[in-house]
Design a protein around this motif. Structure first.
Motif, short mmCIF file in Angstrom:
data_model
loop_
_atom_site.label_atom_id
_atom_site.label_comp_id
_atom_site.label_asym_id
_atom_site.label_seq_id
_atom_site.Cartn_x
_atom_site.Cartn_y
_atom_site.Cartn_z
N ASN A 77 0.82 -1.20 0.00
CA ASN A 77 0.00 0.00 0.00
C ASN A 77 0.86 1.26 0.00
O ASN A 77 0.50 2.28 -0.61
CB ASN A 77 -0.93 0.00 1.21
CG ASN A 77 -2.19 -0.80 0.98
OD1 ASN A 77 -2.40 -1.36 -0.09
ND2 ASN A 77 -3.05 -0.87 1.98
N ALA A 78 2.02 1.21 0.66
CA ALA A 78 2.92 2.36 0.66
C ALA A 78 3.43 2.65 -0.75
O ALA A 78 3.61 3.81 -1.14
CB ALA A 78 4.10 2.12 1.61
N LEU A 92 2.72 6.15 -2.82
CA LEU A 92 3.75 6.98 -3.46
C LEU A 92 3.44 7.18 -4.93
O LEU A 92 3.61 8.28 -5.48
CB LEU A 92 5.12 6.34 -3.28
CG LEU A 92 6.30 7.10 -3.88
CD1 LEU A 92 6.37 8.52 -3.35
CD2 LEU A 92 7.61 6.36 -3.63
N LYS A 93 2.97 6.15 -5.60
CA LYS A 93 2.61 6.29 -7.01
C LYS A 93 1.48 7.31 -7.18
O LYS A 93 1.51 8.14 -8.10
CB LYS A 93 2.18 4.94 -7.58
CG LYS A 93 3.31 3.94 -7.75
CD LYS A 93 2.80 2.60 -8.25
CE LYS A 93 3.91 1.59 -8.40
NZ LYS A 93 3.44 0.27 -8.88
N LEU A 113 2.40 12.05 1.75
CA LEU A 113 2.24 10.66 2.17
C LEU A 113 1.78 10.56 3.63
O LEU A 113 2.04 11.45 4.44
CB LEU A 113 3.57 9.92 2.02
CG LEU A 113 4.20 9.92 0.63
CD1 LEU A 113 5.55 9.21 0.67
CD2 LEU A 113 3.28 9.28 -0.40
N SER A 114 1.14 9.46 3.95
CA SER A 114 0.80 9.18 5.35
C SER A 114 2.09 8.95 6.12
O SER A 114 3.12 8.59 5.53
CB SER A 114 -0.10 7.95 5.43
OG SER A 114 0.62 6.80 5.00
N PRO A 115 2.08 9.13 7.44
CA PRO A 115 3.31 8.91 8.21
C PRO A 115 3.94 7.54 8.01
O PRO A 115 5.16 7.45 7.85
CB PRO A 115 2.85 9.14 9.66
CG PRO A 115 1.73 10.13 9.53
CD PRO A 115 1.01 9.75 8.26
N PRO A 116 3.17 6.43 7.99
CA PRO A 116 3.82 5.13 7.75
C PRO A 116 4.48 5.02 6.38
O PRO A 116 5.60 4.50 6.25
CB PRO A 116 2.67 4.12 7.89
CG PRO A 116 1.65 4.81 8.72
CD PRO A 116 1.74 6.26 8.33
N ALA A 172 7.64 7.18 6.31
CA ALA A 172 8.73 6.56 7.06
C ALA A 172 9.37 5.44 6.24
O ALA A 172 10.60 5.30 6.22
CB ALA A 172 8.21 6.01 8.39
N TYR A 173 8.55 4.67 5.55
CA TYR A 173 9.09 3.57 4.75
C TYR A 173 9.97 4.11 3.62
O TYR A 173 11.11 3.64 3.44
CB TYR A 173 7.97 2.72 4.15
CG TYR A 173 8.52 1.61 3.27
CD1 TYR A 173 8.98 0.43 3.82
CD2 TYR A 173 8.63 1.78 1.89
CE1 TYR A 173 9.54 -0.57 3.03
CE2 TYR A 173 9.18 0.79 1.08
CZ TYR A 173 9.62 -0.38 1.66
OH TYR A 173 10.18 -1.35 0.87
N TRP A 174 9.49 5.10 2.87
CA TRP A 174 10.26 5.59 1.72
C TRP A 174 11.43 6.46 2.14
O TRP A 174 12.46 6.49 1.45
CB TRP A 174 9.34 6.32 0.74
CG TRP A 174 8.41 5.35 0.07
CD1 TRP A 174 7.05 5.29 0.20
CD2 TRP A 174 8.78 4.28 -0.80
NE1 TRP A 174 6.55 4.25 -0.54
CE2 TRP A 174 7.58 3.62 -1.17
CE3 TRP A 174 9.99 3.82 -1.31
CZ2 TRP A 174 7.58 2.52 -2.02
CZ3 TRP A 174 10.00 2.73 -2.15
CH2 TRP A 174 8.81 2.08 -2.50
N ASP A 175 11.32 7.16 3.30
CA ASP A 175 12.49 7.86 3.83
C ASP A 175 13.61 6.88 4.11
O ASP A 175 14.80 7.19 3.91
CB ASP A 175 12.12 8.61 5.11
CG ASP A 175 11.36 9.90 4.85
OD1 ASP A 175 11.21 10.29 3.68
OD2 ASP A 175 10.90 10.51 5.84
#
Length: 353
Positions: A60-61, A65-66, A101-104, A107-110
């Motif tokens: 979903n992340a 992003l897409k 983006l949502s915080p989760p 955080a993943y893409w950071d």
């Protein structure tokens, strides 16, 4: 890293045109997220709402992003951001997106900016496997692969397949995609537990690719391009939502797409859907799990809802009388689908009583 905590799929491994056709009458669609491609493809149709559901928050992340990138960039810049076209500005462009983006997801893409820098379209485990597989095919038989992807007609392509790919190293390279040890140790796929014998998998894949070679030009299929080229190209075959004529429509309809992190068995029955794009969820199921997922789908179905399910190797009968398969439609969609390895099961759901 476990399967449900990794980016397993990131590009396109199913033909979204099939789901659009199967669910043409649906206005509220539940779609398993996967790569996010089918969910975005479904925006080309007439649905008022598409809910993308996945038990893996990373998938979903990726979709999130897409969506942020589609909203921000025109098609050419978006293809460059994905990694389909060249770019040296992906990390800088990510900085323009991260607050959306949502915080989760942020955080993943950071934490995974390397994947952003190289292009998220190629970052999935499945995509890395196919890229390596295509590399070795080119290394040992580059002329045969090039001839296959430039065949002037379907007839010439089918003849070339029989001459060069039906046996030997090239057949072995295709079969590697479905080997249980690849799924178990490379992909960390739970579906490996439900694969038949390696011989059965190899025979099935060889048969499917041979049949596909006589139906459509591989160079015009985004899935075949990924298998034989190892990547997609901006001027080549692309999924439905990335085609030039469809991109503006998808962009303006992003508000119709939302995401939920949950398994199919956890589907909220109070939110009714009249369309279900189920991918090949049965590939990951025991008989009991499969029945449990279908029970949740039936409970969440509006009266006379429609569904589209993909069948790979783990074929099971639908364990509920409320689910009717339209055999003629299923056969027609299977014949037209360009994903090569799937059988399509489509029909209607009577809904729960």
């Amino acid at each position: 890293m476990t399967f449900f905590g990794a980016l397993n799929f990131s590009s396109s491994n199913e033909d979204g045109a099939t789901e659009i056709a199967a669910l043409a009458k649906a206005r509220r669609i539940l779609c398993l997220t996967g790569t996010g491609t089918r969910a975005l493809d479904l925006l080309v149709g007439d649905a008022d709402l598409v809910v993308a559901l996945d038990a893996n928050p990373v998938q979903n992340a990726a979709l999130e992003l897409k969506m942020a990138a589609i909203e921000r960039f025109d098609r050419e810049d978006y293809l460059a951001f994905l990694g389909i076209a060249p770019s040296s500005e992906r990390v800088a462009n990510y900085s323009l997106l991260r607050q959306r983006l949502s915080p989760p997801a942020r955080a993943y893409w950071d934490h995974n900016r390397g994947a952003v820098a190289s292009g998220i379209w190629t970052a999935g485990r499945w995509e890395k496997l196919l890229r390596w597989n295509a590399f070795f095919m080119r290394l040992f038989r580059s002329g045969a692969v090039e001839a296959l992807m430039s065949a002037p007609t379907v007839e010439a392509q089918a003849a070339h397949w029989q001459a060069k790919f039906a046996s030997g190293r090239l057949r072995a390279a295709i079969e590697t995609i479905g080997r249980d040890w690849v799924w178990r140790w490379v992909m960390r796929e739970p579906a490996s537990a439900f694969l038949p014998s390696p011989q059965a998998v190899g025979d099935r894949l060889a048969s499917d690719f041979a049949a596909a070679s006589a139906k459509f030009l591989f160079r015009e299929s985004d899935i075949a391009t990924l298998v034989f080229r190892g990547r997609h190209f901006a001027n080549g075959a692309l999924p439905v939502h990335l085609r030039r004529e469809n991109y503006p429509r998808v962009r303006e309809r992003l508000g119709r797409l939302r995401m939920v992190v949950a398994s199919l068995a956890e589907l909220d029955s109070s939110d009714k859907f009249d369309g279900f794009s189920l991918s090949d969820f049965g590939s990951y199921c025991s008989t009991d799990d499969y029945a449990m997922c279908w029970k949740a789908v039936i409970a969440g179905a509006a009266p006379n809802a429609h569904y589209c399910e993909r069948i790979f190797m783990n074929e099971m009968p639908v364990p509920a009388p409320q689910v009717a398969m339209d055999r003629a439609l299923s056969a027609s969609l299977t014949a037209l689908d360009r994903s090569i390895i799937y059988r399509i099961r489509a029909g209607s759901i009577g809904g729960s009583s």
